[in-house]
Design an enzyme around this catalytic site. Structure first.
Site, short mmCIF file in Angstrom:
data_model
loop_
_atom_site.label_atom_id
_atom_site.label_comp_id
_atom_site.label_asym_id
_atom_site.label_seq_id
_atom_site.Cartn_x
_atom_site.Cartn_y
_atom_site.Cartn_z
CB SER A 298 118.58 17.79 55.94
OG SER A 298 118.24 18.67 56.82
CG HIS B 167 121.54 20.45 53.70
ND1 HIS B 167 121.75 20.90 52.73
CD2 HIS B 167 120.13 20.77 54.06
CE1 HIS B 167 121.00 22.02 52.56
NE2 HIS B 167 119.97 21.78 53.25
CG ASP C 81 117.97 22.74 56.18
OD1 ASP C 81 118.12 23.20 55.10
OD2 ASP C 81 117.75 21.31 56.46
CG MET D 292 114.46 26.86 58.45
SD MET D 292 113.39 25.76 58.81
CE MET D 292 113.70 24.51 57.76
CG HIS E 102 119.29 25.51 52.58
ND1 HIS E 102 118.15 24.78 52.62
CD2 HIS E 102 118.74 26.83 52.00
CE1 HIS E 102 117.23 25.22 51.86
NE2 HIS E 102 117.63 26.62 51.41
CG MET F 98 115.56 28.21 54.19
SD MET F 98 114.92 26.42 54.70
CE MET F 98 116.23 25.79 55.39
CG MET G 185 114.44 25.24 47.96
SD MET G 185 115.34 24.49 49.25
CE MET G 185 114.05 23.56 50.24
N GLY H 166 110.61 16.37 55.94
CA GLY H 166 109.49 15.18 55.61
C GLY H 166 108.38 15.92 54.80
CG ASP I 124 117.02 20.92 50.83
OD1 ASP I 124 116.67 20.00 51.26
OD2 ASP I 124 117.46 22.00 51.17
N GLY I 125 114.76 18.41 49.54
CA GLY I 125 113.47 18.36 49.86
C GLY I 125 112.74 16.99 49.34
N GLY I 126 112.31 16.14 50.16
CA GLY I 126 111.59 15.00 49.67
C GLY I 126 112.30 13.92 49.06
N GLY J 272 116.86 14.24 54.47
CA GLY J 272 116.61 14.31 55.86
C GLY J 272 115.69 13.15 56.45
C1 DX5 Z 1 113.36 22.25 53.98
C2 DX5 Z 1 114.82 22.07 54.30
C3 DX5 Z 1 115.18 20.67 53.78
C4 DX5 Z 1 114.84 19.59 54.75
C5 DX5 Z 1 114.88 18.08 54.01
O1 DX5 Z 1 113.04 23.63 54.11
O2 DX5 Z 1 115.81 22.93 53.54
O3 DX5 Z 1 116.93 20.55 54.03
O4 DX5 Z 1 115.53 19.30 55.95
O5 DX5 Z 1 114.24 17.19 54.67
P1 DX5 Z 1 113.56 16.19 53.89
O6 DX5 Z 1 114.72 15.21 53.23
O7 DX5 Z 1 112.99 15.42 55.01
O8 DX5 Z 1 112.43 16.58 52.89
ZN ZN Z 2 118.07 22.63 53.38
#
Ligand code: DX5
Ligand code: ZN
Length: 218
Positions: free
Chosen positions: A8, A33, A35, A37, A66, A68, A137, A145, A175-177, A197
């Site tokens: 990411s 990836h 993101d 937002m 992605h 958002m 998600m 993070g 996606d996430g963590g 990420g």
């Molecule tokens: C969160 C994003 C993710 C994020 C993932 O809203 O969609 O793609 O960057 O980051 P990590 O891997 O650090 O959770």
């Molecule tokens: Zn994402």
């Protein structure tokens, strides 16, 4: 088969974007990836077209975008023109999801749907054959993070069954963590693509972190 790894770029160093893009180019990663937002759908603003174009200029691997954002339909063509190979819209942001998916495909881009942690997989059952990728998600969207939500494993299994029952070819992305501890279990549950990420860019050697994620899931 090892999972596809999609670092990411939200966690990249924006002052060294060319360097970090080339790091991904020269690594075992499969996709970028991206993101996006808008500060409305999620409580954060990431970046827009100028930054995306800077990444695209150097990227030698597919861009997995992605969104958002609310009203994603009005920007689909712009993201396709900016080089997206996959565009994921949020289930929760689309009143006419089927129409959005067709609009993405008409641009010759793979159509993805991202779902928030509270959204039940069954809500996708009538459109699963129209979806190229479901992005589950595993944190609440908006920030890198964050801590992985454990309920995700069960959702991956339910989605995998839905895909098999429908003879669909949909990929499952998480996606996430995502980290070295949960990557293997996610793949065992049915995940095809892992976004990372913090695990990549927070590592002292990001290239090595990508290699590790790849080999853990092989
Ligand atoms: C969160 C994003 C993710 C994020 C993932 O809203 O969609 O793609 O960057 O980051 P990590 O891997 O650090 O959770
Ligand atoms: Zn994402």
């Amino acid at each position: 088969m090892p999972a596809l790894i999609a670092p990411s770029m939200l966690s990249a160093d924006f002052g060294n974007l060319e360097r970090d893009t080339n790091m991904v180019n020269n690594s075992a990663a499969d996709w970028f990836h991206i993101d996006i937002m808008d500060g409305v759908f999620v409580p954060n603003i990431s970046f827009g077209f100028p930054v995306l174009k800077s990444i695209q200029k150097h990227a030698q691997k597919p861009l997995d975008v992605h969104l958002m954002i609310v009203n994603p339909d009005q920007y689909l063509k712009s993201f396709a023109d900016a080089g997206a190979a996959v565009i994921s819209v949020h289930y929760e942001a689309c009143t006419h999801l089927h129409r959005s998916l067709q609009a993405i495909k008409a641009l010759n881009v793979k159509a993805g749907v991202a779902i928030n942690p509270h959204t039940n997989i069954s809500l996708l059952s009538d459109v699963i054959k129209d979806i190229d990728l479901v992005c589950i998600m595993s944190v609440n969207p908006g920030f890198g993070g964050q801590k992985f939500i454990e309920q995700t494993y069960a959702k991956v299994e339910v989605l995998k069954n839905l895909i098999i029952q429908n003879n669909a070819t949909t990929l499952i992305e998480i996606d996430g963590g995502v980290d070295f501890n949960n990557a293997r279990k996610l793949v065992d549950c049915g995940a095809d693509v892992l976004v990372a990420g913090n695990t990549v860019f927070g590592h002292s050697n990001p290239t090595e972190a990508i290699t590790q994620l790849k080999s853990i899931t092989a």
